[in-house]
Design a protein around this motif. Structure first.
Motif, PDB file in Angstrom:
ATOM      1  N   ARG A  92      -8.304  -6.689  32.203  1.00  9.29           N
ATOM      2  CA  ARG A  92      -7.486  -6.948  33.402  1.00  9.29           C
ATOM      3  C   ARG A  92      -7.969  -8.194  34.128  1.00  9.29           C
ATOM      4  N   LYS A 194      -5.355  -8.655  40.392  1.00 10.54           N
ATOM      5  CA  LYS A 194      -6.332  -8.524  41.470  1.00 10.54           C
ATOM      6  C   LYS A 194      -6.752  -9.915  41.931  1.00 10.54           C
ATOM      7  N   TYR A 199      -4.842  -8.916  49.361  1.00 10.07           N
ATOM      8  CA  TYR A 199      -5.578  -8.025  50.259  1.00 10.07           C
ATOM      9  C   TYR A 199      -5.625  -8.622  51.657  1.00 10.07           C
ATOM     10  N   GLU A 230       2.633   1.578  46.190  1.00  8.10           N
ATOM     11  CA  GLU A 230       1.214   1.938  46.183  1.00  8.10           C
ATOM     12  C   GLU A 230       0.804   2.465  47.554  1.00  8.10           C
ATOM     13  N   ALA A 233      -4.993   0.221  48.604  1.00  6.89           N
ATOM     14  CA  ALA A 233      -5.290  -0.454  47.340  1.00  6.89           C
ATOM     15  C   ALA A 233      -5.488   0.584  46.250  1.00  6.89           C
ATOM     16  N   ILE A 258      -6.562   1.589  36.376  1.00  6.64           N
ATOM     17  CA  ILE A 258      -7.195   2.253  35.235  1.00  6.64           C
ATOM     18  C   ILE A 258      -7.311   3.754  35.528  1.00  6.64           C
ATOM     19  N   THR A 259      -7.488   4.098  36.795  1.00  7.38           N
ATOM     20  CA  THR A 259      -7.517   5.514  37.178  1.00  7.38           C
ATOM     21  C   THR A 259      -6.135   6.132  36.945  1.00  7.38           C
ATOM     22  N   THR A 301     -10.401   3.542  41.556  1.00  5.22           N
ATOM     23  CA  THR A 301     -11.828   3.649  41.248  1.00  5.22           C
ATOM     24  C   THR A 301     -12.672   4.111  42.441  1.00  5.22           C
TER      25      THR A 301
HETATM   26  C1  LIG Z   1      -7.772  -1.977  42.053  1.00 11.13           C
HETATM   27  C2  LIG Z   1      -6.464  -1.493  42.582  1.00 11.13           C
HETATM   28  C3  LIG Z   1      -5.908  -0.262  42.222  1.00 11.13           C
HETATM   29  C4  LIG Z   1      -6.643   0.773  41.406  1.00 11.13           C
HETATM   30  O1  LIG Z   1      -7.065   0.340  40.178  1.00 11.13           O
HETATM   31  P1  LIG Z   1      -8.237   1.120  39.406  1.00 11.13           P
HETATM   32  O2  LIG Z   1      -8.363   0.366  38.144  1.00 11.13           O
HETATM   33  O3  LIG Z   1      -7.779   2.501  39.215  1.00 11.13           O
HETATM   34  O4  LIG Z   1      -9.435   1.041  40.282  1.00 11.13           O
HETATM   35  C5  LIG Z   1      -4.643   0.053  42.676  1.00 11.13           C
HETATM   36  N1  LIG Z   1      -3.966  -0.791  43.478  1.00 11.13           N
HETATM   37  C6  LIG Z   1      -4.478  -1.963  43.880  1.00 11.13           C
HETATM   38  C7  LIG Z   1      -3.678  -2.849  44.756  1.00 11.13           C
HETATM   39  C8  LIG Z   1      -5.737  -2.356  43.442  1.00 11.13           C
HETATM   40  O5  LIG Z   1      -6.257  -3.511  43.851  1.00 11.13           O
END
Ligand SMILES: *Cc1c(COP(=O)(O)O)cnc(C)c1O
Length: 369
Positions: A92, A194, A199, A230, A233, A258-259, A301
């Motif tokens: 990623r 990301k 953010y 969402e 985050a 990933i979760t 995560t």
């Molecule tokens: C990092 C993130 C997630 C969750 O991703 P994981 O891989 O499960 O930690 C979800 N939404 C946003 C906006 C994120 O930045």
């Protein structure tokens, strides 16, 4: 490629306060490597955690050309350390870099560097229940140039720091404010990677939510302001009738967590039905009122699972499961954290024990600087 290691003669701190505020305490060492258009990646090294010196014209400071990742190292009961699907974070990271016009990092080397860094700072991986070592890889554009365009020099680094249990007061639901005027991301934009700007852009709404007494923001799609994307985050899931888990399908403006992916694979094994759908917020709120939606939770995560007890649109608050954590959220939390901490079987092969290279600090520490 090889990594030069300048380890501190001894760890500054192998112990740390019990209630660390997330992201405020960092381990002894960091990884860095630099990229130049002509020569590619070079100068990979692990050394003491330190400040950077950046040109004030560095592109990242003006145009936000930056990507990052977030993953954790978990202390097992036998004292060993697990990473959870780190290959997915490495991939990623490169997907994010592609979108932001940044160079690719060799994924195997990135993972090896991360492994070595965590191995060197393994005293920083806490062993209290629910705690972990948070790992933050990032890449920034360092070229001193104000003309808009992709930079030609970059810095890739990894820092880590101990993280206490996410739920200090137990597995309690959060209250969520549905953003009705602001949007997080648009299809075709950068919401599915990301990168820092996503953010920064969310802070104003988080502040608005906090002022109204809510702890998280739920984001809707940018075109119609109707479809759920969402929460904060994190990705979001809705449970129908205690047995079916639905989450928004990846729309192009949702970060592919990933979760989220892990839950979609794990839940069917536990007997739940799962679905990825376009989810209309008005329909969901009606289904909550009708008692058909029995649970709502975020997943990512940081928290793994974060139950949602209240969802508020305009001034109307909709309560879910009497504002209590539900059995599906609890079950998924226990199963997934069980796998991460090595307490449960890992049928998917998700867990990567910290490699023996990293577990054997003696030769690595010989180059003390
Ligand atoms: C990092 C993130 C997630 C969750 O991703 P994981 O891989 O499960 O930690 C979800 N939404 C946003 C906006 C994120 O930045």
């Amino acid at each position: 490629m090889s990594i030069t290691i300048h380890a501190l003669a001894e760890n500054k701190r192998g112990s740390f306060p019990e209630n660390i505020r997330f992201g405020t305490v960092f381990s002894d060492h960091m990884f860095t490597q630099v990229y130049d258009e002509g020569s590619g990646w070079r100068d990979a090294r692990i050394g003491p955690y330190r400040k950077f010196s950046l040109d004030p014209a560095a592109a990242v400071l003006h145009y936000g050309q930056e990507v990052f990742e977030g993953l954790k190292a978990y202390r097992r009961a036998d004292g060993g350390i697990n990473l959870f699907r780190p290959d997915q974070n490495m991939r990623r990271f490169n997907d994010s870099a592609t979108r932001m016009m940044m160079p690719q990092v060799d994924e195997a080397f990135h993972l090896e560097s991360l492994n070595t860094l965590v191995g060197l700072d393994q005293a920083w991986v806490p062993d209290q229940e629910g705690s972990s070592l948070y790992i933050r890889p990032a890449m920034i554009a360092t070229s001193p140039k104000l003309g808009l365009g992709a930079a030609d020099s970059y810095l890739h680094f990894i820092i880590t720091g101990p993280a206490g249990p996410y739920f200090e007061q137990g597995f309690n639901p959060v209250s969520v404010y549905i953003a009705d005027r602001h949007r997080r991301a648009v299809v075709g934009g950068v919401g599915e990677v990301k990168t820092g700007g996503n953010y920064a852009a969310s802070l104003l709404v988080s502040e608005e939510a906090a002022r109204k007494g809510f702890t998280q923001v739920l984001w809707l799609d940018a075109v119609e302001g109707r479809f759920v994307e969402e929460v904060g985050a994190m990705n979001i899931c809705f449970v129908y009738g205690g047995s079916k888990i639905v989450t928004p399908s990846l729309s192009g403006s949702i970060l592919p967590g990933i979760t989220r992916d892990s839950l979609l694979q794990l839940a069917p094994v536990l007997g739940y039905e799962v679905g990825e759908e376009r989810l209309d917020i008005h329909r969901l709120l009606a289904d909550i009122e009708a008692g058909e939606v029995t649970e709502v939770f975020g997943c990512g995560t940081a928290a793994v699972i974060s139950p949602v007890g209240q969802l508020a649109l305009h001034d109307r608050v909709h309560e879910i499961n009497n504002n209590l954590p539900g059995p599906v959220a609890k079950r998924l939390f226990d199963e997934l954290t069980g796998i991460q901490y090595g307490l449960r079987d890992d049928p998917f092969g998700w867990v990567t024990p910290l490699s023996s290279v990293a577990d054997c600090p003696a030769p690595l520490r010989s180059q003390t600087g």
